[in-house]
Enzyme design. Structure first.
Site, PDB file in Angstrom:
ATOM      1  N   MET A  38      16.449  49.614 -13.317  1.00 44.77           N
ATOM      2  CA  MET A  38      16.156  48.404 -12.761  1.00 44.77           C
ATOM      3  C   MET A  38      17.055  48.397 -11.545  1.00 44.77           C
ATOM      4  O   MET A  38      17.314  47.270 -10.946  1.00 44.77           O
ATOM      5  CB  MET A  38      16.221  47.213 -13.448  1.00 44.77           C
ATOM      6  CG  MET A  38      15.042  46.953 -14.464  1.00 44.77           C
ATOM      7  SD  MET A  38      14.851  45.269 -14.866  1.00 44.77           S
ATOM      8  CE  MET A  38      16.272  44.846 -15.519  1.00 44.77           C
ATOM      9  N   TYR A  61      20.695  49.171  -9.223  1.00 44.74           N
ATOM     10  CA  TYR A  61      22.253  48.833  -9.349  1.00 44.74           C
ATOM     11  C   TYR A  61      22.804  49.427 -10.321  1.00 44.74           C
ATOM     12  O   TYR A  61      23.467  49.376 -11.297  1.00 44.74           O
ATOM     13  CB  TYR A  61      22.468  47.348  -9.572  1.00 44.74           C
ATOM     14  CG  TYR A  61      23.652  46.782  -9.022  1.00 44.74           C
ATOM     15  CD1 TYR A  61      23.631  46.472  -7.624  1.00 44.74           C
ATOM     16  CD2 TYR A  61      24.809  46.606  -9.589  1.00 44.74           C
ATOM     17  CE1 TYR A  61      25.051  46.144  -7.071  1.00 44.74           C
ATOM     18  CE2 TYR A  61      26.000  46.128  -8.972  1.00 44.74           C
ATOM     19  CZ  TYR A  61      25.998  45.803  -7.491  1.00 44.74           C
ATOM     20  OH  TYR A  61      27.106  45.517  -6.954  1.00 44.74           O
ATOM     21  N   HIS A  98      24.821  52.775 -12.352  1.00 42.95           N
ATOM     22  CA  HIS A  98      26.144  53.096 -12.647  1.00 42.95           C
ATOM     23  C   HIS A  98      26.270  54.172 -13.562  1.00 42.95           C
ATOM     24  O   HIS A  98      25.196  54.856 -13.892  1.00 42.95           O
ATOM     25  CB  HIS A  98      26.872  51.668 -13.471  1.00 42.95           C
ATOM     26  CG  HIS A  98      25.934  51.106 -14.673  1.00 42.95           C
ATOM     27  ND1 HIS A  98      25.665  52.077 -15.915  1.00 42.95           N
ATOM     28  CD2 HIS A  98      25.110  50.092 -14.821  1.00 42.95           C
ATOM     29  CE1 HIS A  98      25.048  51.361 -16.675  1.00 42.95           C
ATOM     30  NE2 HIS A  98      24.629  50.504 -16.030  1.00 42.95           N
ATOM     31  N   HIS A 150      23.525  54.961 -16.155  1.00 38.08           N
ATOM     32  CA  HIS A 150      22.397  55.549 -15.637  1.00 38.08           C
ATOM     33  C   HIS A 150      22.657  57.015 -14.938  1.00 38.08           C
ATOM     34  O   HIS A 150      21.669  57.765 -15.287  1.00 38.08           O
ATOM     35  CB  HIS A 150      21.989  55.029 -14.285  1.00 38.08           C
ATOM     36  CG  HIS A 150      21.655  53.206 -14.374  1.00 38.08           C
ATOM     37  ND1 HIS A 150      22.446  52.186 -14.069  1.00 38.08           N
ATOM     38  CD2 HIS A 150      20.615  52.933 -15.125  1.00 38.08           C
ATOM     39  CE1 HIS A 150      21.845  51.208 -14.415  1.00 38.08           C
ATOM     40  NE2 HIS A 150      20.731  51.568 -14.934  1.00 38.08           N
ATOM     41  N   GLN A 178       9.567  41.400 -17.094  1.00 35.66           N
ATOM     42  CA  GLN A 178      10.445  41.548 -18.571  1.00 35.66           C
ATOM     43  C   GLN A 178      11.341  40.196 -18.517  1.00 35.66           C
ATOM     44  O   GLN A 178      12.342  40.027 -19.375  1.00 35.66           O
ATOM     45  CB  GLN A 178      10.864  42.745 -18.630  1.00 35.66           C
ATOM     46  CG  GLN A 178      12.077  43.093 -17.744  1.00 35.66           C
ATOM     47  CD  GLN A 178      12.262  44.589 -18.047  1.00 35.66           C
ATOM     48  OE1 GLN A 178      11.478  45.577 -17.415  1.00 35.66           O
ATOM     49  NE2 GLN A 178      13.521  44.857 -18.293  1.00 35.66           N
ATOM     50  N   ASP A 227      20.605  49.945 -24.783  1.00 33.80           N
ATOM     51  CA  ASP A 227      19.457  49.015 -25.230  1.00 33.80           C
ATOM     52  C   ASP A 227      18.745  49.673 -26.107  1.00 33.80           C
ATOM     53  O   ASP A 227      17.646  50.264 -26.401  1.00 33.80           O
ATOM     54  CB  ASP A 227      18.414  49.095 -24.035  1.00 33.80           C
ATOM     55  CG  ASP A 227      19.298  48.308 -22.931  1.00 33.80           C
ATOM     56  OD1 ASP A 227      19.251  47.010 -22.790  1.00 33.80           O
ATOM     57  OD2 ASP A 227      19.360  48.949 -21.824  1.00 33.80           O
TER      58      ASP A 227
HETATM   59  O1  PAF Z   1      16.344  49.386 -19.218  1.00 32.51           O
HETATM   60  C1  PAF Z   1      16.044  48.962 -18.204  1.00 32.51           C
HETATM   61  O2  PAF Z   1      16.621  48.977 -17.027  1.00 32.51           O
HETATM   62  C2  PAF Z   1      14.624  48.334 -18.138  1.00 32.51           C
HETATM   63  O3  PAF Z   1      14.432  47.540 -19.142  1.00 32.51           O
HETATM   64  C3  PAF Z   1      13.495  49.357 -17.849  1.00 32.51           C
HETATM   65  C4  PAF Z   1      13.379  50.502 -18.970  1.00 32.51           C
HETATM   66  C5  PAF Z   1      13.798  50.227 -16.587  1.00 32.51           C
HETATM   67  C6  PAF Z   1      12.099  48.715 -17.654  1.00 32.51           C
HETATM   68  O4  PAF Z   1      12.018  47.974 -16.539  1.00 32.51           O
END
Ligand code: PAF
Length: 282
Positions: A30, A32, A34, A37, A61, A150
């Site tokens: 999503m 931004y 860091h 990612h 979401q 997550d």
């Molecule tokens: O983990 C996230 O950043 C979001 O839930 C995802 C998997 C990109 C879906 O929007």
């Protein structure tokens, strides 16, 4: 490294790569971005010939009282990070590109989503499953990369891929932490100085619980009570949940007699943060 806004542009690029026999990894984000990612992009870059990073704050979401409007966005910063870590394409669509007028098809999972974050965020996983399915259909990657922070999301995505026979390998990558232990999150930017200090109770509680498991404690309530007591001693912290669940079902368990996930969600001021450990990893 290219940034594109439309589904047609992603498809054209991936088609070109496929014609050259190249493999493709997808890192859904999503934005931004860091170091958490960055570790996913590194893993994709290592495993695949080309890496697509989706950068889309998915409205579906977020619940009506959640932080959709304030969620941080910075595409220039994201582009620099993706380029530095060997990403090849950023897909950065507008919501209207992903959800055209009349959009009415959803991926809704009835197991795994009823506990943990699914309880406090009832629409969340429907939005995640729907957007991730769309991204899989758009990019058609060989592999897709998700963070273990997550943990429930990772379990839900794996289950969806299995249920719906999606021919994509799902790779879970370890949690990346700040040097003082706080798990990296785009939402950490919401914290003021006092909250940033207070937020350490999450990782401290996780390390405390993991240590008890390492030392042989099997009674989940003993572990969870110790973790809750540690968090509750911090005045800026408010527990959403601190739970031990079966890794396969995401249902709570009283005793550590199978692989388990210890997951926590805590409000620090208005910011909701999550952290966890897998008993198999301690
Ligand atoms: O983990 C996230 O950043 C979001 O839930 C995802 C998997 C990109 C879906 O929007």
């Amino acid at each position: 490294m290219k940034i594109v806004k439309t589904i047609a542009e992603v498809r054209a690029q991936v088609k070109e790569w496929r014609a050259q026999g190249l493999t493709v990894g997808l890192v859904p984000t999503m934005g931004y971005l860091h170091e958490g990612h960055a570790s996913l992009i590194d893993a994709s870059h290592r495993d695949n010939d080309r890496t697509v990073v989706s950068d889309f704050v998915n409205p579906m979401q977020f619940g009506p009282t959640e932080d959709l409007e304030s969620y941080p966005r910075d595409i220039d910063h994201d582009a620099a990070l993706v380029e530095a870590h060997g990403g090849d394409l950023i897909f950065n669509p507008e919501p209207s590109e992903m959800y055209h007028e009349g959009f009415s098809s959803f991926v809704d999972m009835t197991v795994l989503t009823q506990e943990l974050c699914g309880l406090s965020r009832p629409v969340h996983f429907r939005g995640v499953c729907t957007v991730v399915s769309k991204l899989f259909n758009i990019v058609k990657p060989d592999r897709a990369y998700f963070g273990k922070k997550d943990a429930q999301q990772l379990a839900v995505i794996r289950h969806m891929v299995d249920d719906l026979n999606m021919d994509i390998e799902i790779i879970g990558c370890p949690i990346v932490r700040e040097s003082d232990g706080l798990a990296k999150s785009s939402r950490n930017t919401y914290l003021n100085e006092a909250e940033r200090k207070a937020a350490l109770v999450l990782s401290q509680a996780v390390f405390l619980g993991a240590n008890m498991v390492r030392n042989g404690e099997k009674d989940c309530s003993v572990i969870l009570d110790a973790m809750k007591a540690h968090i509750s001693a911090e005045p800026l912290a408010k527990i959403d949940y601190v739970k031990m669940v079966d890794c396969a079902t995401m249902q709570q368990i009283p005793e550590l007699d199978r692989p388990a996930l210890c997951a926590i969600a805590v409000y620090i001021g208005k910011t909701r943060l999550i952290d966890n450990f897998f008993t198999e990893d301690v």
